[in-house]
Design an enzyme around this catalytic site. Structure first.
Site, PDB file in Angstrom:
ATOM      1  N   HIS A  91      -8.898  -0.027   1.322  1.00 15.99           N
ATOM      2  CA  HIS A  91      -8.685   1.300   1.901  1.00 15.99           C
ATOM      3  C   HIS A  91     -10.036   1.902   2.246  1.00 15.99           C
ATOM      4  O   HIS A  91     -11.009   1.695   1.522  1.00 15.99           O
ATOM      5  CB  HIS A  91      -7.948   2.214   0.910  1.00 15.99           C
ATOM      6  N   GLU A 115       0.654   0.462   0.948  1.00 14.04           N
ATOM      7  CA  GLU A 115       1.608  -0.372   1.669  1.00 14.04           C
ATOM      8  C   GLU A 115       2.231  -1.469   0.816  1.00 14.04           C
ATOM      9  O   GLU A 115       3.299  -1.974   1.138  1.00 14.04           O
ATOM     10  CB  GLU A 115       0.924  -1.008   2.899  1.00 14.04           C
TER      11      GLU A 115
HETATM   12  N1  ACO Z   1      -8.263  -8.459   2.657  1.00 14.59           N
HETATM   13  C1  ACO Z   1      -9.405  -9.168   2.775  1.00 14.59           C
HETATM   14  N2  ACO Z   1     -10.602  -8.603   3.058  1.00 14.59           N
HETATM   15  C2  ACO Z   1     -10.627  -7.274   3.231  1.00 14.59           C
HETATM   16  C3  ACO Z   1      -9.470  -6.479   3.109  1.00 14.59           C
HETATM   17  C4  ACO Z   1      -8.261  -7.128   2.802  1.00 14.59           C
HETATM   18  N3  ACO Z   1      -7.121  -6.441   2.675  1.00 14.59           N
HETATM   19  N4  ACO Z   1      -9.799  -5.187   3.337  1.00 14.59           N
HETATM   20  C5  ACO Z   1     -11.121  -5.162   3.602  1.00 14.59           C
HETATM   21  N5  ACO Z   1     -11.622  -6.430   3.528  1.00 14.59           N
HETATM   22  C6  ACO Z   1     -12.995  -6.836   3.689  1.00 14.59           C
HETATM   23  C7  ACO Z   1     -13.402  -6.894   5.155  1.00 14.59           C
HETATM   24  O1  ACO Z   1     -13.156  -8.158   5.703  1.00 14.59           O
HETATM   25  C8  ACO Z   1     -14.878  -6.579   5.069  1.00 14.59           C
HETATM   26  O2  ACO Z   1     -15.556  -7.725   4.654  1.00 14.59           O
HETATM   27  P1  ACO Z   1     -17.071  -8.000   5.180  1.00 14.59           P
HETATM   28  O3  ACO Z   1     -17.879  -6.835   4.658  1.00 14.59           O
HETATM   29  O4  ACO Z   1     -17.410  -9.314   4.556  1.00 14.59           O
HETATM   30  O5  ACO Z   1     -17.004  -8.034   6.671  1.00 14.59           O
HETATM   31  C9  ACO Z   1     -14.970  -5.573   3.932  1.00 14.59           C
HETATM   32  O6  ACO Z   1     -13.828  -5.833   3.091  1.00 14.59           O
HETATM   33  C10 ACO Z   1     -14.910  -4.138   4.387  1.00 14.59           C
HETATM   34  O7  ACO Z   1     -13.842  -4.019   5.315  1.00 14.59           O
HETATM   35  P2  ACO Z   1     -13.730  -2.890   6.406  1.00 14.59           P
HETATM   36  O8  ACO Z   1     -12.749  -3.340   7.447  1.00 14.59           O
HETATM   37  O9  ACO Z   1     -15.065  -2.397   6.864  1.00 14.59           O
HETATM   38  O10 ACO Z   1     -13.139  -1.722   5.556  1.00 14.59           O
HETATM   39  P3  ACO Z   1     -12.323  -0.529   6.103  1.00 14.59           P
HETATM   40  O11 ACO Z   1     -12.626   0.598   5.242  1.00 14.59           O
HETATM   41  O12 ACO Z   1     -12.532  -0.299   7.550  1.00 14.59           O
HETATM   42  O13 ACO Z   1     -10.857  -1.108   5.916  1.00 14.59           O
HETATM   43  C11 ACO Z   1      -8.558  -1.299   5.818  1.00 14.59           C
HETATM   44  C12 ACO Z   1      -9.765  -0.453   5.437  1.00 14.59           C
HETATM   45  C13 ACO Z   1      -8.458  -1.370   7.347  1.00 14.59           C
HETATM   46  C14 ACO Z   1      -7.289  -0.666   5.264  1.00 14.59           C
HETATM   47  C15 ACO Z   1      -8.727  -2.731   5.269  1.00 14.59           C
HETATM   48  O14 ACO Z   1      -8.890  -2.680   3.871  1.00 14.59           O
HETATM   49  C16 ACO Z   1      -7.581  -3.672   5.645  1.00 14.59           C
HETATM   50  O15 ACO Z   1      -7.599  -4.231   6.742  1.00 14.59           O
HETATM   51  N6  ACO Z   1      -6.556  -3.841   4.749  1.00 14.59           N
HETATM   52  C17 ACO Z   1      -5.417  -4.678   5.049  1.00 14.59           C
HETATM   53  C18 ACO Z   1      -4.435  -3.945   5.939  1.00 14.59           C
HETATM   54  C19 ACO Z   1      -3.710  -2.827   5.185  1.00 14.59           C
HETATM   55  O16 ACO Z   1      -3.306  -2.987   4.039  1.00 14.59           O
HETATM   56  N7  ACO Z   1      -3.545  -1.696   5.887  1.00 14.59           N
HETATM   57  C20 ACO Z   1      -2.892  -0.497   5.328  1.00 14.59           C
HETATM   58  C21 ACO Z   1      -3.915   0.512   4.925  1.00 14.59           C
HETATM   59  S1  ACO Z   1      -3.183   1.886   4.111  1.00 14.59           S
HETATM   60  C22 ACO Z   1      -2.709   2.924   5.349  1.00 14.59           C
HETATM   61  O17 ACO Z   1      -3.293   3.027   6.381  1.00 14.59           O
HETATM   62  C23 ACO Z   1      -1.485   3.699   5.185  1.00 14.59           C
END
Ligand code: ACO
Length: 353
Positions: A242, A295
């Site tokens: 998140h 989620e």
């Molecule tokens: N699985 C694997 N790796 C992840 C995940 C995940 N669920 N979430 C983040 N990471 C990793 C990214 O690949 C990134 O790695 P890196 O630094 O090696 O490139 C690092 O963690 C940071 O990720 P960001 O995308 O910069 O983090 P951000 O804050 O933008 O992401 C997000 C938040 C989009 C929710 C992300 O955690 C994700 O994609 N989760 C999976 C999808 C999900 O569950 N979405 C629902 C969110 S809740 C809502 O909106 C109601």
């Protein structure tokens, strides 16, 4: 510059507060656990208090809005052929006028469940069912979907979900709504923008894929291998991570308890997947602090309520529209045009020549 506006304060709001380090969520002064005991009309009253001209007869006015939306359904449904339910919802909401004889937040909030139920029945080859003004919004949505009155425990489960997701700070869809509202484009236009942002898998599109993930893992003996391989391929685990929460999302616990009250049969398996996923994420992505988000248990709760996974994102919109509408009213009352700047990194005219 902050890529993704990470940590940037872009609005002041009295609606909700997310503390990502403490793992807490407050809705208009109420901690999430207390707010989650409200029904959907209750959370609308909470969020819209002081923004809407009158709160009188909110339940009846939402019922009237459902009826008014239903009167448009037969005309609009054929145009949704071939679209997913969330795309159909986007289409049908776009057909509403920004100027309305109903209060704009009431109009749009009453319309969403009517359109979602009608679209789902259309997908199944069934005729839409008229709303029932004697029912609350959650019970009526389930009745319009299934054609029969839902078990009261299931209605409470849906209310808990809708209230839990009703508002959540300046998330991507709410920000989109506020940007459009800041141009004075109107309630419907702002909510359509919000829905477009919600649809993406990094925001409200994740719960369906959470169930796909549980199905793909299949059994306890495959949990570790599946998670490890998925992360090694560079794929994301849906339902984890998140932007704001660096600890467990407090909504996950509220929703997990709601599934448990409904005796969801996949909880034990899901808990094992959750624990293993957090451990694998910590190993594959050290220092990123990736925990369970809303989620993960949304998927289990909506599945237990009996909703098809194609409905998960549209049902998220049924809850979140209460917050979007509140933010639009707050933005219209207090906000300036939202117009940030970009830093130019393209060629100079001399370089381009
Ligand atoms: N699985 C694997 N790796 C992840 C995940 C995940 N669920 N979430 C983040 N990471 C990793 C990214 O690949 C990134 O790695 P890196 O630094 O090696 O490139 C690092 O963690 C940071 O990720 P960001 O995308 O910069 O983090 P951000 O804050 O933008 O992401 C997000 C938040 C989009 C929710 C992300 O955690 C994700 O994609 N989760 C999976 C999808 C999900 O569950 N979405 C629902 C969110 S809740 C809502 O909106 C109601």
């Amino acid at each position: 510059m902050s890529v993704g506006l990470d940590g940037v304060i872009a609005a002041e709001t009295a609606l909700s507060h997310v503390d990502g380090e403490a793992g807490t969520l407050i809705l208009k002064g109420l901690p999430l656990d207390a707010a989650a005991t409200l029904d959907f009309e209750g959370v609308c009253a909470l969020l819209w208090d002081g923004l809407l001209d009158t709160q009188d007869d909110l339940r009846a006015r939402l019922a009237a809005a459902r009826q008014q939306a239903f009167d448009r359904v037969a005309r609009m449904l054929p145009a949704a052929d071939g679209l997913t339910t969330v795309e159909g919802l986007r289409l049908m909401l776009s057909g509403l006028a920004d100027e309305t004889d109903l209060d704009p937040p009431v109009q749009v909030t009453g319309a969403v469940p009517v359109f979602v139920a009608a679209l789902d029945r259309h997908r199944r080859g069934l005729q839409p069912i008229e709303p029932n003004p004697d029912l609350g919004q959650s019970a009526d949505f389930l009745a319009m979907l299934a054609g029969e009155t839902a078990d009261p425990a299931i209605v409470v489960g849906l209310d808990t979900y809708l209230v839990t997701v009703a508002d959540h700070g300046l998330n991507a869809s709410t920000f989109a709504a506020r940007v459009v509202a800041s141009t004075r484009a109107g309630m419907v236009s702002s909510v359509v923008a919000a829905l477009c942002a919600l649809k993406g898998p990094l925001h409200g599109g994740a719960p369906g894929p959470v169930l796909d993930m549980l199905d793909a893992i299949g059994g306890e003996d495959r949990i570790d291998t599946w998670l490890d391989e998925t992360l090694k391929q560079g794929d994301r685990l849906m339902g984890f991570g998140h932007r704001v929460y660096k600890v467990r999302d407090p909504r996950a616990d509220v929703l997990k308890r709601a599934v448990a009250r409904l005796k969801g049969d996949r909880i034990a398996f899901a808990e094992k997947v959750e624990q293993a996923a957090i451990a694998h994420l910590a190993r594959h992505k050290p220092g990123r602090r990736l925990e369970t988000n809303v989620e993960f248990y949304t998927a289990l709760l909506l599945d237990r309520i009996g909703l098809d996974r194609s409905l998960f994102t549209p049902v998220f919109a049924i809850g979140r529209v209460a917050g979007w509408a509140a933010h639009v009213m707050e933005q219209e009352a207090t906000g300036r045009l939202i117009r940030p700047q970009s830093r130019y990194v393209g060629p100079t005219p001399q370089q381009a020549a």
